[in-house]
Design a protein around this motif. Structure first.
Motif, short mmCIF file in Angstrom:
data_model
loop_
_atom_site.label_atom_id
_atom_site.label_comp_id
_atom_site.label_asym_id
_atom_site.label_seq_id
_atom_site.Cartn_x
_atom_site.Cartn_y
_atom_site.Cartn_z
N LEU A 198 -0.93 -8.32 11.09
CA LEU A 198 0.48 -8.33 10.66
C LEU A 198 0.91 -6.97 10.14
CD1 LEU A 198 0.87 -11.76 8.84
CD2 LEU A 198 1.97 -11.03 10.95
N SER A 199 0.00 -6.29 9.44
CA SER A 199 0.36 -4.99 8.87
C SER A 199 0.57 -3.94 9.94
CB SER A 199 -0.73 -4.52 7.90
OG SER A 199 -1.92 -4.18 8.58
N ARG A 200 0.10 -4.21 11.17
CA ARG A 200 0.26 -3.25 12.27
C ARG A 200 1.21 -3.77 13.33
NH1 ARG A 200 -1.43 -1.02 8.70
NH2 ARG A 200 -3.37 0.17 8.44
N ILE A 201 2.11 -4.66 12.93
CA ILE A 201 2.99 -5.30 13.91
C ILE A 201 4.07 -4.37 14.43
CG2 ILE A 201 4.83 -6.25 12.46
CD1 ILE A 201 4.24 -8.97 13.87
N GLY A 202 4.27 -3.23 13.78
CA GLY A 202 5.19 -2.23 14.32
C GLY A 202 6.44 -2.00 13.52
N ILE A 261 12.89 -3.67 5.67
CA ILE A 261 13.87 -4.00 4.63
C ILE A 261 15.02 -4.80 5.23
CG2 ILE A 261 15.57 -3.00 3.05
CD1 ILE A 261 13.52 -0.82 2.42
N ALA A 262 15.45 -4.44 6.43
CA ALA A 262 16.53 -5.20 7.09
C ALA A 262 16.13 -6.66 7.29
CB ALA A 262 16.89 -4.54 8.42
N SER A 281 6.95 -7.68 4.76
CA SER A 281 6.35 -7.27 3.49
C SER A 281 4.97 -6.66 3.68
CB SER A 281 6.28 -8.47 2.54
OG SER A 281 7.56 -8.97 2.24
N PHE A 282 4.14 -7.32 4.47
CA PHE A 282 2.77 -6.82 4.62
C PHE A 282 2.67 -5.67 5.60
CE2 PHE A 282 1.77 -10.90 2.61
CZ PHE A 282 0.94 -10.43 1.60
N SER A 283 3.76 -5.34 6.29
CA SER A 283 3.76 -4.10 7.07
C SER A 283 3.86 -2.89 6.15
CB SER A 283 4.93 -4.10 8.06
OG SER A 283 6.18 -3.90 7.40
N GLN A 284 4.29 -3.09 4.89
CA GLN A 284 4.50 -1.98 3.97
C GLN A 284 3.63 -2.05 2.72
OE1 GLN A 284 6.71 0.39 5.05
NE2 GLN A 284 7.00 -0.93 6.85
N SER A 285 3.14 -3.24 2.37
CA SER A 285 2.47 -3.40 1.08
C SER A 285 1.28 -4.35 1.21
CB SER A 285 3.46 -3.95 0.04
OG SER A 285 3.84 -5.27 0.39
N LYS A 286 0.50 -4.42 0.11
CA LYS A 286 -0.64 -5.34 0.06
C LYS A 286 -0.39 -6.51 -0.89
CE LYS A 286 -4.20 -2.01 1.37
NZ LYS A 286 -5.49 -1.37 1.01
N LEU A 308 1.72 -0.08 -2.13
CA LEU A 308 2.46 0.32 -0.94
C LEU A 308 1.62 1.27 -0.08
CD1 LEU A 308 5.66 0.89 -3.02
CD2 LEU A 308 5.38 -0.95 -1.37
N ASP A 309 0.80 0.71 0.78
CA ASP A 309 -0.12 1.55 1.56
C ASP A 309 0.57 2.36 2.64
OD1 ASP A 309 0.45 -0.85 2.80
OD2 ASP A 309 -1.48 -1.00 3.82
N ARG A 310 1.80 2.01 3.03
CA ARG A 310 2.51 2.76 4.05
C ARG A 310 3.44 3.82 3.47
NH1 ARG A 310 3.31 0.13 8.97
NH2 ARG A 310 4.51 1.99 9.55
N LEU A 311 3.62 3.84 2.15
CA LEU A 311 4.56 4.78 1.54
C LEU A 311 3.84 5.79 0.65
CD1 LEU A 311 7.50 2.39 0.57
CD2 LEU A 311 7.25 3.81 2.58
N VAL A 312 2.60 6.07 0.96
CA VAL A 312 1.81 7.04 0.19
C VAL A 312 2.13 8.45 0.68
CG1 VAL A 312 -0.51 7.80 -0.43
CG2 VAL A 312 -0.02 5.36 -0.22
#
Length: 503
Positions: free
Chosen positions: A24-28, A35-36, A106-111, A172-176
């Motif tokens: 899910l975290s790599r769904i694109g 956010i949308a 949510s899980f595309s951006q955070s844990k 937030l593992d994608r916003l580091v």
């Protein structure tokens, strides 16, 4: 026909938590699309106000919250919302589709994802984390008193609403960003305008009507003041006058599986610098194509879905088509950013017509409009074309002398770029460039060294073959057919050279 196989037993196979959440975290999802997707739930909850807040310190974003003043949820609704692909009965006007948006976004951006909701004075709260999912899918139910205090603090600036929902992303593992000085400020200075542009485009109909307001806030943990950035509507069809007489037109399409759809075909005025045309880009060429809406929410912004070859045709720079979809009946990707259009549906779109003109006529009218604008910009005495960037200077001087003499000339440049497989070159009539396929550069050079002025023979022959098409009106269809034929012939040579290289 295969012989039927008999069932002898059954296995209960629950999804493995860690692998599921990693997928899910790599769904694109990119951040704006994620956010949308959360805001879709706010609109379904009849919210009139949404606020996206980035909580930060000096070095990192510590949390992102999306808050609304919608109708809120009770525990039964929260349980359904937190369930992955839960059995949700959506109303026809809802934006939700699969029961996955809250979790996948949510899980595309955070844990860690927390949801706190207030309805009729009662607060309910729940939390998913990657560890809880891996621990036999145990979703945490949170203390409503403490959750209410967090809701009062974080749900919208000023007084918290009497009902509404607060979504919190943490870890937030994608916003580091890097730990270098000013790295976070630099990231936010570009990310926030991109987010505003995306939300303003996706929800422009809601924003224009006044049914919804969206604000973006960056809040430092040590500073009380945080100025909101209001999201403005970015309407891709808002222009003062059309770019061609007789347009826009409504074309009807018998769309397989959905019935009759109306295609509102627009031609933008050439040379526009309007926000709705550029949409944050430099030229707007990537924003041509179909704009699919469902329940006033923009699902896909541009692209031709296989109806036109390539999504960035410089001659279709001005062409945009608005299509309103029914609530159900066509596949949308999980991110709700593109449609899955079948071959028969693409053919149906191409056949759309009002009884007098069809989509092909619209495309030709858009091409004619951009060609006419180029002729107007160049004036009645069009300067002769000469080779430009990408050719050695001494050759350029000699060509200018032979072709233009002492007259002013217009340069056609050359560049190596990304093109489709089998396409050796392409003509960029807007930027006055001949683009060669970078993948075939070594095959074209045939052992010669790559340089800024390499492949002079190929470049000059292509220039000589197509120079007139950069400066005068010509049947676009014939030009495309000629370019396709030349590409096919050149690719036969490329294939031989690639095979020889492999051998």
């Amino acid at each position: 026909m295969l012989e039927p196989l008999a069932t002898v037993d059954h296995m209960l196979l629950r999804p493995e938590g860690k692998g599921t959440i990693r997928a899910l975290s790599r769904i694109g999802y990119e951040l704006p699309a994620a956010i949308a997707d959360i805001i879709d739930n706010s609109i379904d909850a009849e919210a009139t106000r949404v606020e996206v807040t980035f909580l930060r310190n000096d070095h990192e974003i510590t949390a992102v919250t999306i808050a609304d003043d919608g109708r809120g949820m009770d525990m039964a609704a929260l349980r359904t919302g937190m369930q992955f692909a839960g059995r949700t009965d959506h109303d026809a006007g809802d934006l939700g589709t699969y029961g996955m948006g809250l979790k996948s976004a949510s899980f595309s951006q955070s844990k860690t994802m927390t949801v706190i909701s207030r309805q009729s004075g009662n607060v309910v709260a729940s939390r998913w984390s990657v560890e809880a999912i891996d621990n036999d899918w145990r979703c945490e139910v949170l203390d409503p008193v403490k959750a209410g205090n967090v809701f009062d603090e974080l749900c919208l600036r000023g007084k918290a609403p009497s009902c509404g929902t607060l979504v919190i992303w943490e870890r937030l593992d994608r916003l580091v960003v890097s730990q270098q000085a000013d790295a976070l400020d630099e990231y936010l200075s570009t990310a926030m305008p991109r987010l505003e542009a995306h939300l303003g485009l996706t929800f422009h109909r809601f924003l224009e009507s006044g049914a919804l307001s969206i604000a973006i806030v960056v809040r430092h943990e040590r500073r009380a003041l945080a100025l909101p950035r209001p999201v403005r509507p970015h309407n891709p069809f808002h222009y003062p006058n059309p770019g061609a007489s007789g347009w826009p037109k409504a074309l009807d399409c018998e769309f397989p599986g959905l019935g009759t759809l109306s295609l509102d075909a627009h031609i933008w005025p050439a040379g526009s610098s309007a926000d709705g045309f550029l949409l944050g880009s430099r030229k707007g060429v990537e924003h041509q194509g179909f704009y699919f809406y469902r329940n006033n929410r923009l699902i896909q912004a541009g692209g031709w879905n296989g109806v036109v070859k390539g999504d960035q045709d410089p001659e279709l720079l001005l062409a945009r088509v608005a299509i309103e979809l029914p609530p159900a009946g066509i596949d949308v990707n999980v991110q709700k950013s593109a449609l899955q259009v079948t071959a028969s549906q693409a053919q149906a779109l191409l056949a759309a017509s009002d009884g007098e003109v069809d989509l092909e006529d619209f495309l030709e009218a858009a091409r004619a409009a951009i060609r006419a604008s180029r002729r107007t910009a160049r004036g009645p005495g069009t300067a002769p074309a000469v080779p430009g960037q990408g050719v050695a200077m001494r050759i350029r001087r000699a060509a200018h002398k032979r072709i233009a003499g002492a007259k002013q000339a217009e340069e056609i440049g050359f560049a190596w770029g990304e093109l489709d497989d089998g396409q050796v070159f392409n003509l960029d009539l807007t930027d006055m460039m001949i683009v060669l396929n970078r993948e075939y550069r070594q095959a074209i050079l045939d052992g010669s060294s790559a340089s800024a002025a390499d492949a002079p023979l190929v470049k000059l022959l292509l220039f000589q073959l197509y120079k007139d098409d950069f400066g005068r009106q010509r049947s676009s269809r014939k030009l495309r057919e000629h370019v396709d034929l030349t590409n096919a012939l050149l690719f036969e040579i490329i294939k031989i050279r690639l095979k020889d290289h492999d051998d």
